[in-house]
Design a protein around this motif. Structure first.
Motif, PDB file in Angstrom:
ATOM      1  N   ARG A  86       0.849  -1.187   0.000  1.00 28.39           N
ATOM      2  CA  ARG A  86       0.000   0.000   0.000  1.00 28.39           C
ATOM      3  C   ARG A  86       0.887   1.239   0.000  1.00 28.39           C
ATOM      4  NH1 ARG A  86      -3.700   0.700   5.089  1.00 28.39           N
ATOM      5  NH2 ARG A  86      -2.011   2.045   5.837  1.00 28.39           N
ATOM      6  N   THR A  87       0.539   2.213  -0.795  1.00 27.03           N
ATOM      7  CA  THR A  87       1.335   3.435  -0.838  1.00 27.03           C
ATOM      8  C   THR A  87       0.455   4.632  -1.158  1.00 27.03           C
ATOM      9  OG1 THR A  87       3.168   4.590  -1.935  1.00 27.03           O
ATOM     10  CG2 THR A  87       1.932   3.005  -3.269  1.00 27.03           C
ATOM     11  N   ALA A  88       0.769   5.736  -0.542  1.00 24.44           N
ATOM     12  CA  ALA A  88       0.093   6.988  -0.834  1.00 24.44           C
ATOM     13  C   ALA A  88       0.694   7.679  -2.051  1.00 24.44           C
ATOM     14  CB  ALA A  88       0.175   7.909   0.384  1.00 24.44           C
ATOM     15  N   THR A  89       1.840   7.175  -2.541  1.00 19.33           N
ATOM     16  CA  THR A  89       2.527   7.800  -3.674  1.00 19.33           C
ATOM     17  C   THR A  89       2.889   6.732  -4.703  1.00 19.33           C
ATOM     18  OG1 THR A  89       4.600   7.623  -2.433  1.00 19.33           O
ATOM     19  CG2 THR A  89       3.446   9.746  -2.356  1.00 19.33           C
ATOM     20  N   PRO A  90       1.921   6.235  -5.451  1.00 21.23           N
ATOM     21  CA  PRO A  90       2.207   5.162  -6.417  1.00 21.23           C
ATOM     22  C   PRO A  90       3.293   5.568  -7.413  1.00 21.23           C
ATOM     23  CG  PRO A  90      -0.162   5.469  -6.162  1.00 21.23           C
ATOM     24  CD  PRO A  90       0.504   6.604  -5.442  1.00 21.23           C
ATOM     25  N   GLY A  91       4.190   4.625  -7.686  1.00 23.02           N
ATOM     26  CA  GLY A  91       5.250   4.861  -8.650  1.00 23.02           C
ATOM     27  C   GLY A  91       6.458   5.586  -8.104  1.00 23.02           C
ATOM     28  N   ALA A  92       6.391   6.060  -6.860  1.00 19.51           N
ATOM     29  CA  ALA A  92       7.531   6.767  -6.272  1.00 19.51           C
ATOM     30  C   ALA A  92       8.586   5.758  -5.814  1.00 19.51           C
ATOM     31  CB  ALA A  92       7.075   7.642  -5.106  1.00 19.51           C
ATOM     32  N   ASN A  93       9.684   6.280  -5.314  1.00 19.53           N
ATOM     33  CA  ASN A  93      10.807   5.431  -4.927  1.00 19.53           C
ATOM     34  C   ASN A  93      10.696   5.009  -3.466  1.00 19.53           C
ATOM     35  OD1 ASN A  93      11.831   6.051  -7.523  1.00 19.53           O
ATOM     36  ND2 ASN A  93      12.650   7.967  -6.712  1.00 19.53           N
ATOM     37  N   GLY A  94      11.486   4.000  -3.091  1.00 17.03           N
ATOM     38  CA  GLY A  94      11.453   3.526  -1.720  1.00 17.03           C
ATOM     39  C   GLY A  94      12.761   2.879  -1.310  1.00 17.03           C
ATOM     40  N   HIS A  95      12.998   2.798   0.008  1.00 21.48           N
ATOM     41  CA  HIS A  95      14.235   2.217   0.528  1.00 21.48           C
ATOM     42  C   HIS A  95      14.093   0.707   0.682  1.00 21.48           C
ATOM     43  CE1 HIS A  95      17.177   5.344   1.075  1.00 21.48           C
ATOM     44  NE2 HIS A  95      16.214   6.169   1.444  1.00 21.48           N
ATOM     45  N   GLY A  96      14.059   0.020  -0.470  1.00 26.32           N
ATOM     46  CA  GLY A  96      13.924  -1.425  -0.474  1.00 26.32           C
ATOM     47  C   GLY A  96      15.186  -2.172  -0.120  1.00 26.32           C
ATOM     48  N   CYS A  97      16.289  -1.451   0.096  1.00 22.95           N
ATOM     49  CA  CYS A  97      17.530  -2.088   0.542  1.00 22.95           C
ATOM     50  C   CYS A  97      18.011  -1.507   1.872  1.00 22.95           C
ATOM     51  CB  CYS A  97      18.608  -1.947  -0.530  1.00 22.95           C
ATOM     52  SG  CYS A  97      19.688  -3.402  -0.671  1.00 22.95           S
ATOM     53  N   GLY A  98      17.203  -0.650   2.477  1.00 20.28           N
ATOM     54  CA  GLY A  98      17.506  -0.168   3.823  1.00 20.28           C
ATOM     55  C   GLY A  98      18.657   0.800   3.932  1.00 20.28           C
ATOM     56  N   GLU A 109       9.052 -20.678   0.532  1.00 17.19           N
ATOM     57  CA  GLU A 109      10.239 -20.585  -0.328  1.00 17.19           C
ATOM     58  C   GLU A 109      10.958 -19.262  -0.128  1.00 17.19           C
ATOM     59  OE1 GLU A 109      11.484 -21.199  -5.030  1.00 17.19           O
ATOM     60  OE2 GLU A 109       9.409 -20.755  -4.504  1.00 17.19           O
ATOM     61  N   ASP A 110      10.197 -18.153  -0.005  1.00 22.52           N
ATOM     62  CA  ASP A 110      10.812 -16.847   0.278  1.00 22.52           C
ATOM     63  C   ASP A 110      11.672 -16.927   1.535  1.00 22.52           C
ATOM     64  OD1 ASP A 110       9.539 -15.490  -1.830  1.00 22.52           O
ATOM     65  OD2 ASP A 110       7.798 -14.982  -0.588  1.00 22.52           O
ATOM     66  N   ILE A 111      11.097 -17.484   2.587  1.00 20.71           N
ATOM     67  CA  ILE A 111      11.779 -17.512   3.883  1.00 20.71           C
ATOM     68  C   ILE A 111      13.004 -18.413   3.825  1.00 20.71           C
ATOM     69  CG2 ILE A 111      11.535 -18.192   6.300  1.00 20.71           C
ATOM     70  CD1 ILE A 111       8.553 -17.334   6.043  1.00 20.71           C
ATOM     71  N   ALA A 112      12.860 -19.614   3.245  1.00 19.96           N
ATOM     72  CA  ALA A 112      13.997 -20.534   3.173  1.00 19.96           C
ATOM     73  C   ALA A 112      15.116 -19.954   2.322  1.00 19.96           C
ATOM     74  CB  ALA A 112      13.539 -21.880   2.602  1.00 19.96           C
ATOM     75  N   SER A 113      14.758 -19.341   1.196  1.00 18.47           N
ATOM     76  CA  SER A 113      15.772 -18.747   0.322  1.00 18.47           C
ATOM     77  C   SER A 113      16.468 -17.583   1.010  1.00 18.47           C
ATOM     78  CB  SER A 113      15.121 -18.274  -0.977  1.00 18.47           C
ATOM     79  OG  SER A 113      16.050 -17.631  -1.818  1.00 18.47           O
ATOM     80  N   CYS A 124      17.227  -6.210  11.027  1.00 15.26           N
ATOM     81  CA  CYS A 124      16.263  -5.102  10.973  1.00 15.26           C
ATOM     82  C   CYS A 124      14.903  -5.527  10.435  1.00 15.26           C
ATOM     83  CB  CYS A 124      16.803  -3.989  10.081  1.00 15.26           C
ATOM     84  SG  CYS A 124      18.330  -3.217  10.678  1.00 15.26           S
ATOM     85  N   TRP A 125      14.850  -6.674   9.767  1.00 16.08           N
ATOM     86  CA  TRP A 125      13.631  -7.112   9.091  1.00 16.08           C
ATOM     87  C   TRP A 125      13.196  -8.473   9.606  1.00 16.08           C
ATOM     88  CZ3 TRP A 125      16.466  -6.479   3.787  1.00 16.08           C
ATOM     89  CH2 TRP A 125      16.668  -5.123   3.525  1.00 16.08           C
ATOM     90  N   ALA A 126      11.936  -8.802   9.361  1.00 19.38           N
ATOM     91  CA  ALA A 126      11.432 -10.138   9.646  1.00 19.38           C
ATOM     92  C   ALA A 126      12.278 -11.173   8.917  1.00 19.38           C
ATOM     93  CB  ALA A 126       9.980 -10.249   9.199  1.00 19.38           C
ATOM     94  N   VAL A 127      12.541 -12.281   9.562  1.00 20.08           N
ATOM     95  CA  VAL A 127      13.369 -13.328   8.964  1.00 20.08           C
ATOM     96  C   VAL A 127      12.738 -13.791   7.649  1.00 20.08           C
ATOM     97  CG1 VAL A 127      14.218 -15.687   9.242  1.00 20.08           C
ATOM     98  CG2 VAL A 127      14.321 -14.091  11.164  1.00 20.08           C
ATOM     99  N   PHE A 144      15.198  -8.858  -0.309  1.00 19.36           N
ATOM    100  CA  PHE A 144      15.687  -7.517  -0.625  1.00 19.36           C
ATOM    101  C   PHE A 144      14.899  -6.944  -1.806  1.00 19.36           C
ATOM    102  CE2 PHE A 144      19.143  -9.515   1.600  1.00 19.36           C
ATOM    103  CZ  PHE A 144      19.721  -8.493   2.342  1.00 19.36           C
ATOM    104  N   HIS A 145      14.844  -5.623  -1.867  1.00 18.12           N
ATOM    105  CA  HIS A 145      14.249  -4.895  -2.998  1.00 18.12           C
ATOM    106  C   HIS A 145      12.766  -5.240  -3.161  1.00 18.12           C
ATOM    107  CE1 HIS A 145      18.379  -4.055  -5.137  1.00 18.12           C
ATOM    108  NE2 HIS A 145      18.432  -3.930  -3.823  1.00 18.12           N
ATOM    109  N   THR A 146      12.043  -5.259  -2.036  1.00 14.08           N
ATOM    110  CA  THR A 146      10.618  -5.573  -2.054  1.00 14.08           C
ATOM    111  C   THR A 146       9.859  -4.575  -1.193  1.00 14.08           C
ATOM    112  OG1 THR A 146      10.831  -7.045  -0.132  1.00 14.08           O
ATOM    113  CG2 THR A 146      11.055  -8.055  -2.329  1.00 14.08           C
TER     114      THR A 146
END
Length: 478
Positions: A101-113, A343-347, A399-402, A406-408
């Motif tokens: 969910r985003t209030a600014t569709p198409g904008a940038n984000g810190h997907g790598c922290g 699969e996401d979690i194991a990978s 910093c993130w849930a196990v 990245f980049h999500t």
């Protein structure tokens, strides 16, 4: 001879005293939209913070407007902390929300922290400076504000300009799902534009007069896709068509462009692979009667782990212990994990070389064991070029849930969370403590430097970016 070590409690106290300011800084940078080499607001926020702490600022390092250095101290060995602050395109996401969910569709984000990465490295630099000052010890502390890690190799351009020459040891960290030393061998890469020029014509009335540049791009990509079977298993080839020659199918496209990212375990192998990709471009031009040109956009070297510094860092991580996560942190992590597959979690856990059992945890409550063994990772980072010049150690901060990829959007959503801030403070403590170990123990620095020389095998470092390639912000002036 080793000096008496500075107690870890003093480092922890310095970090805790400063932490609220740097938590706020990481949150401010979180919302800023700038991308590679355009991070002017983020850079200015960091510069203002370090000036307020009494650090001397050098701007426009390597001629890059958003690259800077903040330094304190006059004598003794020089210790570097590497920071970043750039974002990723199209990854806007509301903070603290466990659904896309985003209030600014198409904008940038810190997907790598990187909002956390830079603030945490600055916190480590200030804490190390404060601990040295309180103990009356010599030593120089330098924070590097490094732009454009994502797609720009800012540190590689800085390294080519000599920005890291004379540094005795460097420390960095990265937000992630686990707590532990990052002893990894990343891939070297080249990022290269291939541009084709043809001849426009009416696609129906006179197609025989046209020479399609878009056909050339497509044929090049077909050739590279067949090439994938015949490259080293660890190599990676990615591309994006950045100019398809127009929107009309009734015109033979007279121009087209494709951007390639070419990765291999060593920069020497990436150069060889670049030559093979270039041959595909040449063949495509011959087949289509077009002309072509190649422009290297950027490159970076593979990382060289440093076991001497990493062992010291692991010892400090064990002494500090994992972040003090709270019930609210775990509840949010569980909500994030509900959006991930098994699969996401194991990978995700496997990418850190961690015990698969960690995948059952919402947040990592331990320190990943370290026995001096490095793992292969298939991403790339311009920290690699610093590690080729200076003994460098890195760590992961939980910093993130196990299992968070990245980049999500999930990574962005957690960028201002309580867990993220706690992981950042842990990273700052561990980096500051290990830097102080290096300053107190000349033998540790000597062993780290000897290891770097040994890993080079007698071969000098060669910056992978050709001299004629200037950083993107300077290209319009070149």
């Amino acid at each position: 001879m080793r000096n008496d070590p500075i107690p870890l409690t003093r480092v922890s106290q310095a970090v805790e005293v400063k932490a609220p300011d740097y938590v706020a800084l990481s949150d401010r940078i979180w919302g800023m939209p700038e991308l590679r080499f355009q991070e002017h607001r983020s850079a200015e926020e960091q510069i203002a913070q370090m000036e307020a702490e009494g650090f001397r600022i050098t701007r426009a390092v390597a001629g890059i407007p958003t690259a800077f250095v903040a330094e304190a101290g006059e004598d003794g060995p020089l210790i570097a902390f590497l920071g970043e602050f750039d974002a990723l395109a199209g990854l806007s996401q509301d903070a603290g929300v466990a659904e896309p969910r985003t209030a600014t569709p198409g904008a940038n984000g810190h997907g790598c922290g990187h909002n956390l990465l830079g603030a945490g490295a600055m916190l480590a630099a200030v804490a190390a400076r404060d601990a040295l000052r309180a103990a009356g010890r010599p030593g120089r502390i330098r924070y590097y504000g490094c732009p454009a890690e994502e797609g720009g190799s800012g540190k590689t351009f800085m390294a080519r300009a000599g920005a890291f020459d004379g540094v005795d040891a460097a420390f960095c960290w990265h937000p992630g799902s686990v707590n532990g030393v990052m002893s990894a061998r990343s891939l070297a890469n080249y990022q290269v534009y291939f541009r084709f020029r043809g001849r426009a014509s009416h696609a129906a009335g006179s197609p025989h007069l046209g020479r399609s540049a878009l056909d050339a791009v497509e044929l090049m990509n077909v050739g590279v896709n067949y090439l994938r079977e015949h490259v080293p298993q660890e190599s990676r080839l990615h591309y994006a068509i950045t100019d398809s020659g127009g929107m009309s199918p009734n015109v033979v496209q007279a121009r087209a462009e494709v951007l390639y990212l070419i990765r291999s375990p060593r920069v020497s192998e990436a150069r060889v692979l670049l030559d093979r990709v270039r041959a595909c471009a040449e063949g495509a031009a011959i087949m289509t009667g077009t002309t072509w040109e190649m422009e290297i956009d950027k490159a970076c070297s593979e990382t060289l782990p440093n076991t001497a510094l990493e062992t010291a860092m692991h010892r400090n991580l064990l002494e500090i212990g994992p972040p003090p996560y709270e019930p609210a942190d775990r509840d949010f992590a569980k909500a994030i994990r509900a959006s991930l597959t098994e699969e996401d979690i194991a990978s995700g856990v496997a990418s850190y070389g961690a015990d698969p059992a960690i995948g059952a945890m919402p947040l990592h409550d331990g320190i990943v064991p370290f026995d001096g063994t490095s793992i292969a990772q298939y991403g790339s980072t311009d920290v690699g070029d610093v590690s080729q010049i200076v003994p460098t150690a890195q760590l992961w901060g939980g910093c993130w849930a196990v299992g968070t990829p990245f980049h999500t959007w999930q990574a962005v959503a957690q960028g201002k969370s309580g867990a993220a801030h706690k992981g950042m403070v842990l990273a700052a403590k561990a980096m500051a403590a290990t830097a102080l170990d290096a300053l107190a123990d000349p033998d540790l620095l000597d062993r780290a430097k000897e290891e770097l020389a040994r890993r080079h095998g007698g071969k000098p470092y060669v910056n992978p970016i050709p001299d004629e390639v200037v950083p993107p912000p300077l290209r319009a002036r070149a």
